[in-house]
Design a protein around this motif. Structure first.
Motif, PDB file in Angstrom:
ATOM      1  N   ARG A   1       0.811  -1.222   0.000  1.00  0.00           N
ATOM      2  CA  ARG A   1       0.000   0.000   0.000  1.00  0.00           C
ATOM      3  C   ARG A   1       0.844   1.273   0.000  1.00  0.00           C
ATOM      4  O   ARG A   1       0.326   2.352  -0.269  1.00  0.00           O
ATOM      5  CB  ARG A   1      -0.974  -0.013   1.183  1.00  0.00           C
ATOM      6  CG  ARG A   1      -1.934  -1.191   1.115  1.00  0.00           C
ATOM      7  CD  ARG A   1      -3.054  -1.063   2.106  1.00  0.00           C
ATOM      8  NE  ARG A   1      -4.072  -0.135   1.647  1.00  0.00           N
ATOM      9  CZ  ARG A   1      -5.160   0.171   2.353  1.00  0.00           C
ATOM     10  NH1 ARG A   1      -5.335  -0.354   3.557  1.00  0.00           N
ATOM     11  NH2 ARG A   1      -6.052   1.009   1.870  1.00  0.00           N
ATOM     12  N   CYS A   2       2.142   1.149   0.328  1.00  0.00           N
ATOM     13  CA  CYS A   2       3.028   2.307   0.184  1.00  0.00           C
ATOM     14  C   CYS A   2       3.120   2.683  -1.292  1.00  0.00           C
ATOM     15  O   CYS A   2       3.355   3.836  -1.647  1.00  0.00           O
ATOM     16  CB  CYS A   2       4.428   1.990   0.695  1.00  0.00           C
ATOM     17  SG  CYS A   2       4.539   1.686   2.464  1.00  0.00           S
TER      18      CYS A   2
ATOM     19  N   CYS B   1       0.905   0.643   6.963  1.00  0.00           N
ATOM     20  CA  CYS B   1       1.929  -0.219   7.552  1.00  0.00           C
ATOM     21  C   CYS B   1       2.561   0.412   8.779  1.00  0.00           C
ATOM     22  O   CYS B   1       2.936  -0.305   9.709  1.00  0.00           O
ATOM     23  CB  CYS B   1       2.959  -0.675   6.528  1.00  0.00           C
ATOM     24  SG  CYS B   1       3.905   0.595   5.718  1.00  0.00           S
TER      25      CYS B   1
HETATM   26 ZN   LIG Z   1       2.881   0.773   3.650  1.00  0.00          ZN
END
Ligand SMILES: [Zn+2]
Length: 333
Positions: free
Chosen positions: A164-165, A236
């Motif tokens: 998701r980064c 995260c």
């Molecule tokens: Zn992330």
């Protein structure tokens, strides 16, 4: 010391070779790239492999899914794969799991491993794996192949970025090419699956895997190494697992490239297939066949398969909307 991995041991060293035998790996998805990864890891002597897949083997799989042969057609992939892998290495522990990865079962299915390998063909599953990785600190290897190109990206949040980064949300259904829309060549998945297995062996033996997101187009001879995102996302860093936290849902979606509908229940249920067999035979006036964890039969022009975990596959003219109501009517919720 076993002669089986003698050549690998010369390269890796005795300690790393022995370390592989103590490792536990989950492989999610036993299609094309999953087949290749599972084959290499089993042959390398990785001590435990949990192999997870929801589907059964179809004719159009044989072009690239190297774990299966014609005799496996119609068999559950997880079971056929475990059988083939144990024929290659009878000394490792193999656990076949027939399941669709959902927010309801991902945490349970993917906990307790040294590494999770991505053999899936969809982003929904990858975001779930990413959430489990964030939550449990398990490294995972993102692998994707399509046409003549593919991507491999080893991830281990918080030590590395997470999926998701780079991509905050799964791309919308129609936005990404799939093997059904773009096709795929066998050698593409062979290279990508092998590459992912190479990175897996690095992770399992303590050597750092490559850090960049590498995308190779073998057909057009193009290579890209994208630098990993510098900053970490809020998911995260804060251990926010939105995909695992999704609430219960019943989804009916058209099967890409085939006439049919897939129904998924989240969290997965536990269907009483014997009771359903009776109910469906009365309803359809035709025999339904129960085999292990699935129940198969016909209603009108549709061929329907129900799985013990609550999923259903409908091949035929039934629309997703009708499939939904058929399911709630027959199976109940
Ligand atoms: Zn992330």
């Amino acid at each position: 010391m076993t002669a089986r991995t003698a050549k690998q041991r010369i390269f890796l060293g005795t300690e790393a070779d022995a370390a592989l035998r103590r490792k536990r790996v989950a492989i999610v998805g036993l299609g094309a790239t999953g087949s290749v990864q599972a084959s290499w890891l089993a042959r390398a002597g990785v001590g435990h492999l949990t192999v997870i897949d929801r589907d059964f083997v179809e004719l159009s799989n044989l072009q690239r899914q190297i774990l299966y042969v014609e005799a496996d057609l119609g068999q559950l992939k997880a079971e056929a794969a475990a059988k083939r892998l144990s024929e290659a290495h009878s000394g490792i522990e193999l656990k076949p799991v027939v399941a669709d990865l959902t927010s309801g079962n991902a945490r349970e299915l993917l906990s307790g491993f040294d590494l999770i390998c991505d053999g899936t063909d969809n982003f929904e599953a990858r975001f779930l794996i990413n959430d489990v990785a964030i939550l449990t600190g398990t490294p995972w290897i993102y692998a994707g192949a399509i046409g003549g190109e593919g991507v491999v990206w080893p991830l281990n949040p918080p030590h590395t970025p997470c999926l998701r980064c780079l991509i905050e949300e799964p791309p919308a259904g129609g936005d990404v090419d799939t093997c059904d829309s773009a096709g795929v060549l066998g050698p593409t998945v062979g290279i990508i699956g092998s590459w992912a297995a190479m990175e897996a062996i690095k992770v399992l033996t303590g050597k750092p895997p490559h850090g960049d997101l590498a995308r190779f187009d073998f057909w057009n001879d193009e290579r890209q190494f994208l630098k990993s995102p510098k900053s970490r996302c809020r998911f995260c860093t804060g251990k926010v697992t939105e995909f695992l936290d999704a609430r219960w849902s019943l989804k009916a979606s058209a099967l890409c490239g085939l006439e049919g509908v897939q129904i998924r229940v989240n969290p997965p249920g536990k269907l009483d297939l014997a009771a359903l067999k009776q109910r469906l035979e009365t309803r359809t006036h035709s025999p339904w066949k129960q085999a292990g964890l699935m129940l198969k039969g016909r209603e009108g022009e549709d061929e329907i398969t129900l799985f013990a975990d609550g999923r259903a596959l409908v091949h035929g003219p039934m629309t997703p909307e009708r499939a939904r109501s058929w399911y709630t009517e027959v199976v109940g919720c």
